[in-house]
Design an enzyme around this catalytic site. Structure first.
Site, PDB file in Angstrom:
ATOM      1  N   ASN A  28       0.868  -1.186   0.000  1.00 31.49           N
ATOM      2  CA  ASN A  28       0.000   0.000   0.000  1.00 31.49           C
ATOM      3  C   ASN A  28       0.899   1.229   0.000  1.00 31.49           C
ATOM      4  O   ASN A  28       1.450   1.593   1.028  1.00 31.49           O
ATOM      5  CB  ASN A  28      -0.895  -0.010   1.242  1.00 31.49           C
ATOM      6  CG  ASN A  28      -1.725   1.263   1.343  1.00 31.49           C
ATOM      7  OD1 ASN A  28      -1.851   2.009   0.374  1.00 31.49           O
ATOM      8  ND2 ASN A  28      -2.307   1.508   2.520  1.00 31.49           N
ATOM      9  N   LYS A  30       0.020   4.263  -0.475  1.00 34.97           N
ATOM     10  CA  LYS A  30      -0.647   5.506  -0.014  1.00 34.97           C
ATOM     11  C   LYS A  30      -0.359   6.630  -1.014  1.00 34.97           C
ATOM     12  O   LYS A  30      -0.323   6.364  -2.219  1.00 34.97           O
ATOM     13  CB  LYS A  30      -0.186   5.847   1.401  1.00 34.97           C
ATOM     14  CG  LYS A  30      -0.215   4.639   2.336  1.00 34.97           C
ATOM     15  CD  LYS A  30      -0.053   5.005   3.764  1.00 34.97           C
ATOM     16  CE  LYS A  30       0.040   3.727   4.586  1.00 34.97           C
ATOM     17  NZ  LYS A  30      -0.149   3.967   6.004  1.00 34.97           N
ATOM     18  N   HIS A 114      -9.567   1.017   4.489  1.00 37.04           N
ATOM     19  CA  HIS A 114      -8.322   1.315   5.203  1.00 37.04           C
ATOM     20  C   HIS A 114      -8.621   2.307   6.327  1.00 37.04           C
ATOM     21  O   HIS A 114      -9.451   3.208   6.173  1.00 37.04           O
ATOM     22  CB  HIS A 114      -7.280   1.896   4.240  1.00 37.04           C
ATOM     23  CG  HIS A 114      -5.920   1.968   4.843  1.00 37.04           C
ATOM     24  ND1 HIS A 114      -5.557   2.974   5.706  1.00 37.04           N
ATOM     25  CD2 HIS A 114      -4.854   1.143   4.747  1.00 37.04           C
ATOM     26  CE1 HIS A 114      -4.305   2.761   6.104  1.00 37.04           C
ATOM     27  NE2 HIS A 114      -3.858   1.659   5.532  1.00 37.04           N
ATOM     28  N   GLU A 116      -7.117   4.805   7.395  1.00 35.90           N
ATOM     29  CA  GLU A 116      -6.955   6.226   7.056  1.00 35.90           C
ATOM     30  C   GLU A 116      -8.177   6.738   6.311  1.00 35.90           C
ATOM     31  O   GLU A 116      -8.609   7.877   6.514  1.00 35.90           O
ATOM     32  CB  GLU A 116      -5.664   6.415   6.233  1.00 35.90           C
ATOM     33  CG  GLU A 116      -4.430   6.250   7.105  1.00 35.90           C
ATOM     34  CD  GLU A 116      -3.178   5.805   6.364  1.00 35.90           C
ATOM     35  OE1 GLU A 116      -3.158   5.860   5.112  1.00 35.90           O
ATOM     36  OE2 GLU A 116      -2.217   5.394   7.041  1.00 35.90           O
ATOM     37  N   GLU A 186      -5.550  -4.899  10.434  1.00 44.47           N
ATOM     38  CA  GLU A 186      -4.597  -3.814  10.614  1.00 44.47           C
ATOM     39  C   GLU A 186      -4.920  -3.049  11.898  1.00 44.47           C
ATOM     40  O   GLU A 186      -5.740  -2.117  11.878  1.00 44.47           O
ATOM     41  CB  GLU A 186      -4.659  -2.851   9.424  1.00 44.47           C
ATOM     42  CG  GLU A 186      -4.279  -3.478   8.101  1.00 44.47           C
ATOM     43  CD  GLU A 186      -3.627  -2.472   7.161  1.00 44.47           C
ATOM     44  OE1 GLU A 186      -2.536  -2.751   6.686  1.00 44.47           O
ATOM     45  OE2 GLU A 186      -4.204  -1.398   6.946  1.00 44.47           O
ATOM     46  N   GLY A 192       1.986   2.587  10.513  1.00 44.82           N
ATOM     47  CA  GLY A 192       2.872   3.735  10.331  1.00 44.82           C
ATOM     48  C   GLY A 192       3.532   4.210  11.614  1.00 44.82           C
ATOM     49  O   GLY A 192       4.109   5.292  11.655  1.00 44.82           O
ATOM     50  N   SER A 231       3.214  -1.854  10.288  1.00 41.85           N
ATOM     51  CA  SER A 231       4.660  -1.812  10.514  1.00 41.85           C
ATOM     52  C   SER A 231       5.351  -3.148  10.251  1.00 41.85           C
ATOM     53  O   SER A 231       6.253  -3.539  10.982  1.00 41.85           O
ATOM     54  CB  SER A 231       4.964  -1.299  11.937  1.00 41.85           C
ATOM     55  OG  SER A 231       4.465   0.022  12.096  1.00 41.85           O
TER      56      SER A 231
HETATM   57  C1  PEP Z   1      -0.954   0.366   5.885  1.00 44.13           C
HETATM   58  O1  PEP Z   1      -1.094   1.561   5.769  1.00 44.13           O
HETATM   59  O2  PEP Z   1      -1.777  -0.406   5.375  1.00 44.13           O
HETATM   60  C2  PEP Z   1       0.201  -0.127   6.621  1.00 44.13           C
HETATM   61  C3  PEP Z   1       0.189  -1.365   7.019  1.00 44.13           C
HETATM   62  O3  PEP Z   1       1.228   0.771   6.842  1.00 44.13           O
HETATM   63  P1  PEP Z   1       2.643   0.488   7.580  1.00 44.13           P
HETATM   64  O4  PEP Z   1       3.171  -0.806   7.042  1.00 44.13           O
HETATM   65  O5  PEP Z   1       3.505   1.659   7.210  1.00 44.13           O
HETATM   66  O6  PEP Z   1       2.352   0.425   9.045  1.00 44.13           O
END
Ligand code: PEP
Length: 273
Positions: A28, A30, A114, A116, A186, A192, A231
Site C-alpha cells: 500500500n 498511499k 483502510h 486512514e 490492521e 505507520g 509496521s
Molecule cells: C498500511 O497503511 O496499510 C500499513 C500497514 O502501513 P505500515 O506498514 O507503514 O504500518
C-alpha cells in the site's frame, strides 16, 4: 484477459495455514510515488523477484500511477490494485473512481476500509457493505481492512470491534463468495507507527476473524486469505507470516523500498507448508 486481471486462489479444506491458501503480500503505497517513480520501482522489483514462487504479489499505487503500473506488470505475476473505489458504475461523485474505470486499466482489485480512509475520509461500514459486493460482482479482488484503535484494545474491545466491522462490511456478500475477499487485519495503533503487533497478538486477532467467517461458512473460513498489516518490516515479517492463520501482509512504509519489499515477499514464501 491479461495475467494481472484474474485473482487466483487455491481452495481447500484445511483450517490452518496450508497449501490451501496461497500467501499474499500487498504493497500500500498511499500517497507516494509519481508515475516515473512507480515505473522505476517496478522495473527493479520485477528484476529482483527471481524464482520467487508460492506467493501472490499485489502493488497498490496512487490512482495516477495505476495505468502505468498495470502496463508495466502486464506480463508478470504481479497484480495492481487501487487504494479506494466507489461502488457506483458512474455518477455525480466528484473525485471518485468507478470499478469499470479500474477494469479498463487492467487493475485487479482495490483496498477498501483502510483505517486512514475510515478516519480521515469518512468511509463507513455502510459504504463498505456496498463496495465489497460491487468489486466481487465485477470480478475484482476486494482487500477489506479492519482493526481496532489503541484505546479500543486497551478497553478490551478488540474482538467486539472486529466483529462489528466484519459483520457489517460483509453483510451483503454471499457465503459462496466470502473466500474471494482478502481481509487485512490492521490494528490502527500499529499502522505507520513502527509498533508492530506481536505475532501472538496478530495470530489471535486473525484467528478470531477466521472464526467469524466460520460462523457463516466453514469452507469459506478455511479458504479465506487473512493478512496482517501494521509496521511489517523485513526483520519481523518472518515471525508474523509463520503464524498458522496469517496468510501474508499488507505493507505500507516498507513497501516503498524495493529491497525491503522483496525481503518481505520472500518471507511470505517460507511459511508455506
Ligand atoms: C498500511 O497503511 O496499510 C500499513 C500497514 O502501513 P505500515 O506498514 O507503514 O504500518
Amino acid at each position: 484477459m491479461p495475467d494481472n486481471q484474474a485473482p487466483q486462489q487455491r481452495r481447500g479444506s484445511a483450517s490452518l495455514r496450508s497449501a490451501s491458501r496461497t500467501p499474499l503480500v500487498a504493497a500500500n503505497w498511499k500517497m507516494h510515488k509519481t508515475v516515473a517513480e512507480t515505473e522505476e520501482f517496478l522495473d527493479r522489483f520485477l528484476g529482483s523477484l527471481g524464482e520467487l514462487e508460492g506467493v501472490e504479489l499485489v502493488i497498490c499505487p496512487p490512482a495516477t500511477a495505476l495505468a502505468a503500473a498495470a502496463e508495466r506488470t502486464r506480463r508478470s505475476p504481479v497484480r495492481i490494485a487501487a487504494q479506494n473505489v466507489h461502488e457506483a458504475d458512474s455518477g455525480a461523485f466528484t473525485g471518485e473512481i468507478a470499478i469499470p474505470m479500474l477494469r479498463e486499466l487492467g487493475v485487479a482489485g482495490a483496498i477498501v476500509g483502510h483505517s486512514e480512509r475510515r478516519a480521515l475520509f469518512c468511509e463507513t461500514d455502510e459504504a463498505l457493505a456496498r463496495k465489497v459486493p460491487a468489486l466481487l460482482g465485477a470480478g475484482l479482488l476486494p482487500f477489506l481492512c479492519v482493526g481496532e484503535t489503541e484505546d479500543q484494545r486497551e478497553a478490551g474491545e478488540t474482538e467486539a470491534v472486529l466483529k462489528r466491522q466484519i459483520e457489517a462490511d460483509l453483510a451483503d456478500v454471499d457465503a459462496s463468495r466470502l473466500a474471494d475477499v482478502v481481509i487485512a487485519y490492521e490494528p490502527i495503533w500499529a499502522i505507520g507507527t513502527g509498533r508492530t503487533a506481536t505475532p501472538e497478538q496478530a495470530q489471535e486477532a486473525i484467528a478470531f476473524i477466521r472464526g467469524l467467517l466460520a460462523a457463516r461458512d466453514a469452507g469459506a473460513a478455511a479458504a479465506s486469505r487473512i493478512v496482517y498489516g501494521g509496521s511489517v518490516k523485513p526483520d519481523n515479517a518472518g515471525e508474523l507470516f509463520e503464524q498458522p492463520d496469517i496468510d501474508g501482509g499488507l505493507v505500507g512504509g516498507a513497501s516503498l523500498n524495493v529491497d525491503d519489499f522483496v525481503a518481505i515477499c520472500e518471507a511470505a514464501t517460507l511459511g508455506e507448508i
